[in-house]
Scaffold this motif. Structure first.
Motif, PDB file in Angstrom:
ATOM      1  N   ILE A 119       0.833  -1.204   0.000  1.00 32.16           N
ATOM      2  CA  ILE A 119       0.000   0.000   0.000  1.00 32.16           C
ATOM      3  C   ILE A 119       0.867   1.254   0.000  1.00 32.16           C
ATOM      4  O   ILE A 119       0.593   2.221  -0.720  1.00 32.16           O
ATOM      5  CB  ILE A 119      -0.944  -0.021   1.216  1.00 32.16           C
ATOM      6  N   VAL A 120       1.936   1.225   0.809  1.00 36.80           N
ATOM      7  CA  VAL A 120       2.848   2.372   0.843  1.00 36.80           C
ATOM      8  C   VAL A 120       3.525   2.545  -0.510  1.00 36.80           C
ATOM      9  O   VAL A 120       3.628   3.662  -1.034  1.00 36.80           O
ATOM     10  CB  VAL A 120       3.906   2.182   1.951  1.00 36.80           C
ATOM     11  N   ARG A 121       3.996   1.447  -1.079  1.00 36.96           N
ATOM     12  CA  ARG A 121       4.679   1.481  -2.375  1.00 36.96           C
ATOM     13  C   ARG A 121       3.787   2.043  -3.489  1.00 36.96           C
ATOM     14  O   ARG A 121       4.269   2.667  -4.437  1.00 36.96           O
ATOM     15  CB  ARG A 121       5.143   0.090  -2.756  1.00 36.96           C
ATOM     16  N   HIS A 122       2.486   1.834  -3.381  1.00 36.49           N
ATOM     17  CA  HIS A 122       1.552   2.257  -4.420  1.00 36.49           C
ATOM     18  C   HIS A 122       0.995   3.656  -4.163  1.00 36.49           C
ATOM     19  O   HIS A 122      -0.080   3.997  -4.674  1.00 36.49           O
ATOM     20  CB  HIS A 122       0.417   1.241  -4.535  1.00 36.49           C
ATOM     21  N   ASN A 123       1.718   4.443  -3.367  1.00 38.11           N
ATOM     22  CA  ASN A 123       1.358   5.851  -3.146  1.00 38.11           C
ATOM     23  C   ASN A 123      -0.011   6.030  -2.496  1.00 38.11           C
ATOM     24  O   ASN A 123      -0.745   6.971  -2.823  1.00 38.11           O
ATOM     25  CB  ASN A 123       1.398   6.633  -4.465  1.00 38.11           C
ATOM     26  N   CYS A 124      -0.360   5.128  -1.593  1.00 38.04           N
ATOM     27  CA  CYS A 124      -1.671   5.196  -0.940  1.00 38.04           C
ATOM     28  C   CYS A 124      -1.622   5.820   0.454  1.00 38.04           C
ATOM     29  O   CYS A 124      -2.667   5.949   1.098  1.00 38.04           O
ATOM     30  CB  CYS A 124      -2.278   3.796  -0.843  1.00 38.04           C
ATOM     31  N   ILE A 125      -0.434   6.174   0.940  1.00 38.20           N
ATOM     32  CA  ILE A 125      -0.288   6.673   2.311  1.00 38.20           C
ATOM     33  C   ILE A 125       0.298   8.082   2.308  1.00 38.20           C
ATOM     34  O   ILE A 125       1.260   8.367   1.585  1.00 38.20           O
ATOM     35  CB  ILE A 125       0.609   5.736   3.139  1.00 38.20           C
ATOM     36  N   LEU A 126      -0.290   8.936   3.135  1.00 35.76           N
ATOM     37  CA  LEU A 126       0.209  10.297   3.322  1.00 35.76           C
ATOM     38  C   LEU A 126       0.765  10.436   4.738  1.00 35.76           C
ATOM     39  O   LEU A 126       0.177   9.928   5.694  1.00 35.76           O
ATOM     40  CB  LEU A 126      -0.908  11.330   3.113  1.00 35.76           C
ATOM     41  N   VAL A 127       1.884  11.127   4.859  1.00 35.88           N
ATOM     42  CA  VAL A 127       2.472  11.458   6.163  1.00 35.88           C
ATOM     43  C   VAL A 127       2.499  12.973   6.275  1.00 35.88           C
ATOM     44  O   VAL A 127       3.181  13.652   5.490  1.00 35.88           O
ATOM     45  CB  VAL A 127       3.894  10.893   6.310  1.00 35.88           C
ATOM     46  N   ASN A 128       1.737  13.502   7.231  1.00 39.70           N
ATOM     47  CA  ASN A 128       1.614  14.962   7.386  1.00 39.70           C
ATOM     48  C   ASN A 128       1.209  15.613   6.064  1.00 39.70           C
ATOM     49  O   ASN A 128       1.804  16.627   5.629  1.00 39.70           O
ATOM     50  CB  ASN A 128       2.925  15.555   7.916  1.00 39.70           C
ATOM     51  N   ASP A 129       0.228  14.995   5.392  1.00 37.92           N
ATOM     52  CA  ASP A 129      -0.353  15.497   4.142  1.00 37.92           C
ATOM     53  C   ASP A 129       0.594  15.422   2.949  1.00 37.92           C
ATOM     54  O   ASP A 129       0.312  16.005   1.891  1.00 37.92           O
ATOM     55  CB  ASP A 129      -0.846  16.949   4.311  1.00 37.92           C
ATOM     56  N   LYS A 130       1.714  14.725   3.091  1.00 36.14           N
ATOM     57  CA  LYS A 130       2.649  14.552   1.980  1.00 36.14           C
ATOM     58  C   LYS A 130       2.741  13.068   1.631  1.00 36.14           C
ATOM     59  O   LYS A 130       2.837  12.227   2.514  1.00 36.14           O
ATOM     60  CB  LYS A 130       4.032  15.091   2.342  1.00 36.14           C
ATOM     61  N   ARG A 131       2.724  12.756   0.355  1.00 37.63           N
ATOM     62  CA  ARG A 131       2.761  11.374  -0.087  1.00 37.63           C
ATOM     63  C   ARG A 131       4.155  10.789   0.146  1.00 37.63           C
ATOM     64  O   ARG A 131       5.161  11.368  -0.241  1.00 37.63           O
ATOM     65  CB  ARG A 131       2.392  11.289  -1.563  1.00 37.63           C
ATOM     66  N   VAL A 132       4.197   9.628   0.790  1.00 35.49           N
ATOM     67  CA  VAL A 132       5.464   8.925   1.050  1.00 35.49           C
ATOM     68  C   VAL A 132       5.297   7.489   0.557  1.00 35.49           C
ATOM     69  O   VAL A 132       4.364   6.799   0.970  1.00 35.49           O
ATOM     70  CB  VAL A 132       5.824   8.929   2.560  1.00 35.49           C
ATOM     71  N   ASN A 133       6.198   7.043  -0.308  1.00 34.95           N
ATOM     72  CA  ASN A 133       6.090   5.680  -0.849  1.00 34.95           C
ATOM     73  C   ASN A 133       7.308   4.833  -0.511  1.00 34.95           C
ATOM     74  O   ASN A 133       7.660   3.908  -1.231  1.00 34.95           O
ATOM     75  CB  ASN A 133       5.872   5.719  -2.360  1.00 34.95           C
ATOM     76  N   ILE A 134       7.960   5.159   0.614  1.00 35.21           N
ATOM     77  CA  ILE A 134       9.130   4.415   1.071  1.00 35.21           C
ATOM     78  C   ILE A 134       8.744   3.653   2.340  1.00 35.21           C
ATOM     79  O   ILE A 134       8.539   4.269   3.396  1.00 35.21           O
ATOM     80  CB  ILE A 134      10.313   5.352   1.367  1.00 35.21           C
ATOM     81  N   PRO A 135       8.625   2.332   2.281  1.00 37.68           N
ATOM     82  CA  PRO A 135       8.187   1.556   3.453  1.00 37.68           C
ATOM     83  C   PRO A 135       9.085   1.729   4.681  1.00 37.68           C
ATOM     84  O   PRO A 135       8.609   1.668   5.807  1.00 37.68           O
ATOM     85  CB  PRO A 135       8.232   0.109   2.946  1.00 37.68           C
ATOM     86  N   SER A 136      10.383   1.951   4.467  1.00 37.51           N
ATOM     87  CA  SER A 136      11.317   2.069   5.597  1.00 37.51           C
ATOM     88  C   SER A 136      11.351   3.470   6.192  1.00 37.51           C
ATOM     89  O   SER A 136      12.106   3.706   7.141  1.00 37.51           O
ATOM     90  CB  SER A 136      12.728   1.676   5.145  1.00 37.51           C
ATOM     91  N   PHE A 137      10.548   4.388   5.675  1.00 40.54           N
ATOM     92  CA  PHE A 137      10.504   5.764   6.196  1.00 40.54           C
ATOM     93  C   PHE A 137      10.214   5.746   7.692  1.00 40.54           C
ATOM     94  O   PHE A 137       9.265   5.098   8.138  1.00 40.54           O
ATOM     95  CB  PHE A 137       9.423   6.558   5.465  1.00 40.54           C
ATOM     96  N   GLN A 138      11.044   6.448   8.468  1.00 37.54           N
ATOM     97  CA  GLN A 138      10.880   6.469   9.916  1.00 37.54           C
ATOM     98  C   GLN A 138       9.869   7.533  10.334  1.00 37.54           C
ATOM     99  O   GLN A 138      10.061   8.726  10.099  1.00 37.54           O
ATOM    100  CB  GLN A 138      12.227   6.738  10.598  1.00 37.54           C
ATOM    101  N   VAL A 139       8.790   7.083  10.929  1.00 40.09           N
ATOM    102  CA  VAL A 139       7.740   7.979  11.399  1.00 40.09           C
ATOM    103  C   VAL A 139       8.162   8.564  12.748  1.00 40.09           C
ATOM    104  O   VAL A 139       8.677   7.851  13.617  1.00 40.09           O
ATOM    105  CB  VAL A 139       6.404   7.232  11.533  1.00 40.09           C
ATOM    106  N   SER A 140       7.934   9.849  12.930  1.00 37.79           N
ATOM    107  CA  SER A 140       8.291  10.533  14.180  1.00 37.79           C
ATOM    108  C   SER A 140       7.047  10.705  15.048  1.00 37.79           C
ATOM    109  O   SER A 140       5.927  10.816  14.520  1.00 37.79           O
ATOM    110  CB  SER A 140       8.905  11.904  13.883  1.00 37.79           C
ATOM    111  N   PRO A 141       7.224  10.728  16.374  1.00 40.44           N
ATOM    112  CA  PRO A 141       6.072  10.949  17.253  1.00 40.44           C
ATOM    113  C   PRO A 141       5.338  12.236  16.893  1.00 40.44           C
ATOM    114  O   PRO A 141       5.947  13.280  16.676  1.00 40.44           O
ATOM    115  CB  PRO A 141       6.723  11.043  18.641  1.00 40.44           C
ATOM    116  N   GLY A 142       4.022  12.142  16.805  1.00 38.52           N
ATOM    117  CA  GLY A 142       3.207  13.295  16.432  1.00 38.52           C
ATOM    118  C   GLY A 142       2.843  13.342  14.964  1.00 38.52           C
ATOM    119  O   GLY A 142       1.982  14.152  14.566  1.00 38.52           O
ATOM    120  N   ASP A 143       3.448  12.493  14.149  1.00 39.11           N
ATOM    121  CA  ASP A 143       3.153  12.490  12.718  1.00 39.11           C
ATOM    122  C   ASP A 143       1.740  11.977  12.459  1.00 39.11           C
ATOM    123  O   ASP A 143       1.286  11.022  13.092  1.00 39.11           O
ATOM    124  CB  ASP A 143       4.148  11.617  11.953  1.00 39.11           C
TER     125      ASP A 143
END
Length: 208
Positions: A119-143
């Motif tokens: 799902i992440v690879r297929h551009n289906c996830i937004l982090v802080n309203d920005k599209r992220v397609n890297i599964p290993s992206f480190q999410v920060s507290p509060g995101d």
């Protein structure tokens, strides 16, 4: 990109415990562990005494399979955890839990970690309203993590979110399953994570 194409149920049997790699199937009687709780192969039911190294190796392989990482990926995460301040084992688990594909899985956007990775690879996830397609992206507290608007109509994502309501959502994430949004509140404490994982064995293995 390299992938682990080994049968998922076979991986669970190799570790002799549920790794929850097949999503909904892991909670049914069709789960391979429920039917054949012994390692695969002709010698699977043979009882053998494992050396200390073998015990450490099996634990490392188990954690790798749970989070869906290849060897070089897992070793890089370990090196990063070792450079950080604090307990290396706890740092390791927090880095693994903080991966975007894992956070999306805990929020119920995918039935399994592998599905969440897709799902992440297929551009289906937004982090802080920005599209992220890297599964290993480190999410920060509060995101803020949410499903992209075009993907909210996907049946698989909606059904996964419905199923997630019935299971325990970790305390370090906050989820609105109806709107397919969530917040990564904080890094998980060691006591909040699986008690079947013994990260100290991995530290001993890599410290040799």
């Amino acid at each position: 990109m390299a992938r682990n194409l080994n049968p998922k149920c076979r991986q669970c049997r190799r570790e002799k415990e549920k790794l929850f790699l097949k999503g909904d199937k892991c909670f049914t009687e069709k789960c391979a562990i429920e039917r054949r709780n012994y390692p695969p192969g002709q010698h699977g039911q043979k009882k053998t005494r494992m050396s200390d190294y073998a015990v450490q190796l099996r634990e490392k392989q188990k954690i790798r399979r749970i989070y869906g990482l290849l060897e070089h990926q897992f070793r890089n995460v370990y090196k990063q955890a070792d450079r950080q301040k604090g307990v290396t084992g706890e740092n390791l688990l927090q880095l693994l839990e903080g991966r975007l594909d894992n956070v999306a899985y805990h929020m119920g956007f995918g039935a399994s970690r592998s599905e969440s990775r897709q799902i992440v690879r297929h551009n289906c996830i937004l982090v802080n309203d920005k599209r992220v397609n890297i599964p290993s992206f480190q999410v920060s507290p509060g995101d803020k993590i949410e499903v992209a608007e075009h993907a909210k109509k996907y049946i698989r994502i909606k059904s996964s979110a419905e199923i997630a309501k019935k299971r325990n959502i970790p305390s370090w994430v906050e989820v609105d399953s109806d709107n397919l949004t969530g917040v990564y509140k904080s890094k998980p404490e060691r006591g909040d994570l699986s008690s079947t994982i013994n990260e100290s064995l991995v530290i001993e293995l890599y410290s040799k």
